[in-house]
Design a protein around this motif. Sequence first.
Motif, PDB file in Angstrom:
ATOM      1  N   GLN A  23       0.834  -1.241   0.063  1.00 25.02           N
ATOM      2  CA  GLN A  23      -0.011  -0.023   0.081  1.00 25.02           C
ATOM      3  C   GLN A  23       0.960   1.151  -0.144  1.00 25.02           C
ATOM      4  O   GLN A  23       2.049   1.098   0.675  1.00 25.02           O
ATOM      5  CB  GLN A  23      -1.126   0.133   1.288  1.00 25.02           C
ATOM      6  N   TYR A  34      -4.706   6.758  -0.593  1.00 19.95           N
ATOM      7  CA  TYR A  34      -4.146   5.555  -0.577  1.00 19.95           C
ATOM      8  C   TYR A  34      -4.496   4.931  -1.836  1.00 19.95           C
ATOM      9  O   TYR A  34      -5.451   5.036  -2.453  1.00 19.95           O
ATOM     10  CB  TYR A  34      -4.790   4.520   0.636  1.00 19.95           C
ATOM     11  N   TYR A  35      -3.434   3.727  -2.057  1.00 19.19           N
ATOM     12  CA  TYR A  35      -3.682   2.977  -3.189  1.00 19.19           C
ATOM     13  C   TYR A  35      -2.913   1.745  -3.072  1.00 19.19           C
ATOM     14  O   TYR A  35      -1.789   1.636  -2.524  1.00 19.19           O
ATOM     15  CB  TYR A  35      -3.089   3.800  -4.561  1.00 19.19           C
ATOM     16  N   SER A  68      -0.783   1.626 -12.670  1.00 16.36           N
ATOM     17  CA  SER A  68      -0.533   2.006 -11.544  1.00 16.36           C
ATOM     18  C   SER A  68       0.157   3.309 -11.581  1.00 16.36           C
ATOM     19  O   SER A  68       0.210   4.095 -10.685  1.00 16.36           O
ATOM     20  CB  SER A  68       0.449   0.744 -11.010  1.00 16.36           C
ATOM     21  N   ILE A  71      -2.148   6.342 -12.009  1.00 15.74           N
ATOM     22  CA  ILE A  71      -3.029   6.260 -10.786  1.00 15.74           C
ATOM     23  C   ILE A  71      -1.948   7.109  -9.867  1.00 15.74           C
ATOM     24  O   ILE A  71      -2.608   8.126  -8.956  1.00 15.74           O
ATOM     25  CB  ILE A  71      -3.579   4.997 -10.090  1.00 15.74           C
ATOM     26  N   MET A  75      -2.487  10.801  -8.021  1.00  9.34           N
ATOM     27  CA  MET A  75      -2.777  11.100  -6.648  1.00  9.34           C
ATOM     28  C   MET A  75      -1.577  12.019  -6.373  1.00  9.34           C
ATOM     29  O   MET A  75      -2.194  13.014  -5.544  1.00  9.34           O
ATOM     30  CB  MET A  75      -2.620   9.627  -6.128  1.00  9.34           C
ATOM     31  N   ASN A 137      -9.147  13.996  -6.020  1.00  3.04           N
ATOM     32  CA  ASN A 137      -9.351  12.483  -6.558  1.00  3.04           C
ATOM     33  C   ASN A 137      -9.947  13.119  -8.008  1.00  3.04           C
ATOM     34  O   ASN A 137     -11.013  13.477  -8.326  1.00  3.04           O
ATOM     35  CB  ASN A 137     -10.468  11.843  -5.962  1.00  3.04           C
TER      36      ASN A 137
END
Length: 178
Positions: A23, A34-35, A68, A71, A75, A137
């Motif tokens: 994470q 969080y991802y 990934s 994203i 973020m 977001n």
Amino acid sequence: MSRIGKKEIIIPNNIEIIINNSQITIKGTKGVMYYDIPLMIEVEIAKNKLRLHKKIISKQAQALHGLSRSIIYNMVKGISEGFTKKLIIQGVGYRAQMDGKTLIVNAGYSHPVKIESKQDININVENNTNIIISGINKETVGQVAATIRAIRPPEPYKGKGIRYENEVVRRKVGKAGK
């Protein structure tokens, strides 16, 4: 080969990144996000840059590599700068207003359409015809903007409806009478 996944992410000074097992936590002045990193992807931090590497070479790992990276980049950008979308309402009698955290849109229906604002999204209305959606977001900002636009999408004959700020609606010629 994922060209997006190979790009480095430059970390601004006001952002803190913590990697705990699978994470990643990104903290900044605007909030925390969080991802969960996929098992096929490995994240490496060097000074003020973040890199992603594939542990396994497969099609799925290839797809997750670029996803990934996108994203995590969104973020970082959201926490440091934030995202905004602007909608413009055109049409006689079409307008919007805020009632607390509820957006009320009058768009030619027999009833006003109400949309509740999510907790991490800010909606502002200017001049009754401009709606500004902002948040950290990118996905939720875009989804709220699309939901508002879906109330009355712009129509091609008169151009009435709700459109994005830079959206170009191709106009059609009306029916030719004899």
